[in-house]
Design an enzyme around this catalytic site. Structure first.
Site, short mmCIF file in Angstrom:
data_model
loop_
_atom_site.label_atom_id
_atom_site.label_comp_id
_atom_site.label_asym_id
_atom_site.label_seq_id
_atom_site.Cartn_x
_atom_site.Cartn_y
_atom_site.Cartn_z
N ASN A 243 -5.24 5.86 -1.71
CA ASN A 243 -4.84 6.27 -0.36
C ASN A 243 -4.38 7.72 -0.31
O ASN A 243 -4.48 8.37 0.73
CB ASN A 243 -3.76 5.34 0.18
CG ASN A 243 -4.36 4.01 0.62
OD1 ASN A 243 -5.50 3.97 1.06
ND2 ASN A 243 -3.62 2.94 0.49
N SER B 249 0.83 -1.21 0.00
CA SER B 249 0.00 0.00 0.00
C SER B 249 0.86 1.25 0.00
O SER B 249 0.36 2.34 -0.27
CB SER B 249 -0.87 0.05 1.26
OG SER B 249 -1.66 -1.09 1.36
N HIS C 152 -2.05 -3.57 -6.82
CA HIS C 152 -2.62 -3.17 -5.54
C HIS C 152 -4.13 -3.42 -5.48
O HIS C 152 -4.92 -2.65 -6.04
CB HIS C 152 -2.31 -1.69 -5.28
CG HIS C 152 -2.69 -1.21 -3.92
ND1 HIS C 152 -3.30 -0.01 -3.68
CD2 HIS C 152 -2.57 -1.81 -2.70
CE1 HIS C 152 -3.52 0.13 -2.38
NE2 HIS C 152 -3.09 -0.94 -1.77
N GLU D 58 -5.34 -1.10 -8.45
CA GLU D 58 -4.41 -0.07 -8.94
C GLU D 58 -3.19 -0.78 -9.53
O GLU D 58 -2.61 -1.64 -8.87
CB GLU D 58 -3.96 0.84 -7.79
CG GLU D 58 -4.99 1.87 -7.38
CD GLU D 58 -4.50 2.77 -6.26
OE1 GLU D 58 -4.51 3.99 -6.42
OE2 GLU D 58 -4.13 2.24 -5.19
P1 NAD Z 1 -1.70 -9.74 7.07
O1 NAD Z 1 -0.95 -9.41 8.29
O2 NAD Z 1 -3.14 -10.13 7.17
O3 NAD Z 1 -0.94 -10.93 6.29
C1 NAD Z 1 0.43 -10.96 6.05
C2 NAD Z 1 0.86 -12.42 5.92
O4 NAD Z 1 2.21 -12.44 5.45
C3 NAD Z 1 0.83 -13.20 7.25
O5 NAD Z 1 0.08 -14.39 7.09
C4 NAD Z 1 2.30 -13.51 7.49
O6 NAD Z 1 2.53 -14.78 8.12
C5 NAD Z 1 2.86 -13.51 6.07
N1 NAD Z 1 4.31 -13.34 5.98
C6 NAD Z 1 5.11 -12.56 6.72
N2 NAD Z 1 6.38 -12.72 6.32
C7 NAD Z 1 6.38 -13.60 5.29
C8 NAD Z 1 7.40 -14.16 4.48
N3 NAD Z 1 8.67 -13.83 4.64
N4 NAD Z 1 7.04 -15.05 3.54
C9 NAD Z 1 5.74 -15.40 3.37
N5 NAD Z 1 4.73 -14.90 4.12
C10 NAD Z 1 5.05 -14.01 5.07
O7 NAD Z 1 -1.52 -8.48 6.10
P2 NAD Z 1 -2.48 -7.98 4.92
O8 NAD Z 1 -3.45 -7.00 5.46
O9 NAD Z 1 -2.94 -9.16 4.15
O10 NAD Z 1 -1.45 -7.12 4.05
C11 NAD Z 1 -0.56 -7.73 3.16
C12 NAD Z 1 -0.07 -6.70 2.15
O11 NAD Z 1 -1.18 -6.14 1.45
C13 NAD Z 1 0.69 -5.51 2.74
O12 NAD Z 1 1.73 -5.14 1.87
C14 NAD Z 1 -0.38 -4.42 2.80
O13 NAD Z 1 0.16 -3.13 2.72
C15 NAD Z 1 -1.15 -4.73 1.54
N6 NAD Z 1 -2.53 -4.22 1.52
C16 NAD Z 1 -3.33 -4.34 2.64
C17 NAD Z 1 -4.64 -3.87 2.58
C18 NAD Z 1 -5.56 -3.99 3.78
O14 NAD Z 1 -6.61 -3.34 3.81
N7 NAD Z 1 -5.23 -4.82 4.75
C19 NAD Z 1 -5.15 -3.30 1.40
C20 NAD Z 1 -4.32 -3.23 0.28
C21 NAD Z 1 -3.01 -3.69 0.36
#
Ligand code: NAD
Length: 291
Positions: free
Chosen positions: A190, A119, A140, A152
């Site tokens: 964002n 993000s 994204h 995006e």
């Molecule tokens: P989350 O915490 O729900 O999930 C992250 C996952 O990554 C976890 O299951 C963790 O175990 C895993 N992880 C950590 N290190 C790792 C590694 N080295 N190898 C493999 N897996 C690994 O987070 P999320 O909300 O799903 O966010 C993930 C990404 O998506 C981030 O970059 C975030 O910025 C982006 N994002 C989030 C949202 C939102 O609303 N939550 C929206 C758009 C984008």
């Protein structure tokens, strides 16, 4: 570029949503995480979310069965080397993402496209540390992925046209809509959404309105489906603060200064829905404003 197999790194809320929509669109999906529990939970969440889609007649039972059968899981990151497109959706920390790309690189086919669902981290900077900046871009998704229509697509400074077109083709096959954004902090959604939420918190901080009047004003006066404070609680106040800090640091303009009240809520651990309390208290029957 023919894309048939998709690798997804990180099985959290975004990773499982991405695997879900990709499998329903007919792609072979290989999902990886550092935690077996996260992989098991993700399969369970996808099953439940698809069951809901079946019960609402959005998809047929056979679509669900076929889609789930197309999703494989692995704890070994390099197994993703055989896929055509990798979408990294691991924890939002630059060192974590960089290590993932470094470990993946030796296992990749030369033509594999690398993308990140980040993000806020610079796509150009992530790309520059890989062996294929021209085949690297931002992919994204919005949360929740199966529901939200927009993706995006963010080109780094080196991303080539064929890579962009291949990713655009994937978005179209998902039945979603792509918005092309340049690689600057917050991209488009964002960059616009978070300052609005931050301004709503300032409006509260300065006593111009209370939680209820602010949310009601934007719902009834601007036709927003959710009030800005309600939405902030849904996104997570820690996430909102982190993105404001990225805008503030990356664009070096005081207009992005995070509201001290937002910082205070995060310091209190009142992060919104996920912790049971934010601008609203969710611990009772109905959410009640905390200010
Ligand atoms: P989350 O915490 O729900 O999930 C992250 C996952 O990554 C976890 O299951 C963790 O175990 C895993 N992880 C950590 N290190 C790792 C590694 N080295 N190898 C493999 N897996 C690994 O987070 P999320 O909300 O799903 O966010 C993930 C990404 O998506 C981030 O970059 C975030 O910025 C982006 N994002 C989030 C949202 C939102 O609303 N939550 C929206 C758009 C984008």
């Amino acid at each position: 570029m023919n894309i048939e197999a998709i690798g997804v790194v990180g099985a959290g809320q975004m990773g499982n949503g991405i695997a879900h929509v990709m499998a329903l669109a007919g792609y072979e999906v290989l999902l990886t995480d550092v935690s077996q529990q996260a992989l098991d939970d993700a399969m369970e969440v996808m099953r439940r979310n698809m069951e809901r889609q079946v019960s609402r007649d959005k998809i047929a039972q056979a679509d669900m069965d076929d889609a789930l059968a197309r999703i494989g899981t692995t704890l070994t990151l390099t197994d993703l080397g055989r896929t055509d497109l990798i979408i990294e959706a691991a924890t939002e920390r630059e060192t974590v993402k960089q290590a993932i790309f470094e470990d993946l690189m030796p296992a990749l086919k030369p033509e594999t496209i690398l993308t990140s669902n980040t993000s806020s981290i610079s796509i150009t900077r992530l790309a520059s540390r890989t062996d294929r900046p021209e085949r690297f871009m931002g992919f994204h998704f919005m949360n929740p992925v199966p529901v939200m229509q927009l993706v995006e697509l963010i080109r780094g400074i080196a991303t080539d046209r064929a890579t962009y077109d291949a990713c655009l083709g994937v978005v179209e096959r998902l039945g979603k809509t792509a918005a092309s954004a340049e690689d600057f902090p917050g991209f488009i959604v964002n960059r616009i959404l978070m300052p609005m939420i931050n301004e709503a918190v300032y409006t509260l901080y300065e006593g111009v309105g209370n939680v209820k009047s602010i949310d009601q004003s934007m719902k009834l006066g601007a036709n927003h489906p959710m009030g800005p404070l309600e939405l902030a609680d849904f996104i997570g106040l820690d996430t909102c603060l982190a993105i404001m800090n990225v805008l503030h640091d990356g664009l070096a303009d005081t207009k992005y200064r995070p509201c001290p009240l937002l910082t205070k809520y995060v310091e209190a651990g009142w992060l919104g829905r996920k912790t049971g309390r934010g601008f609203y208290d969710y611990r009772g029957e109905t959410p009640t404003p905390t200010r």
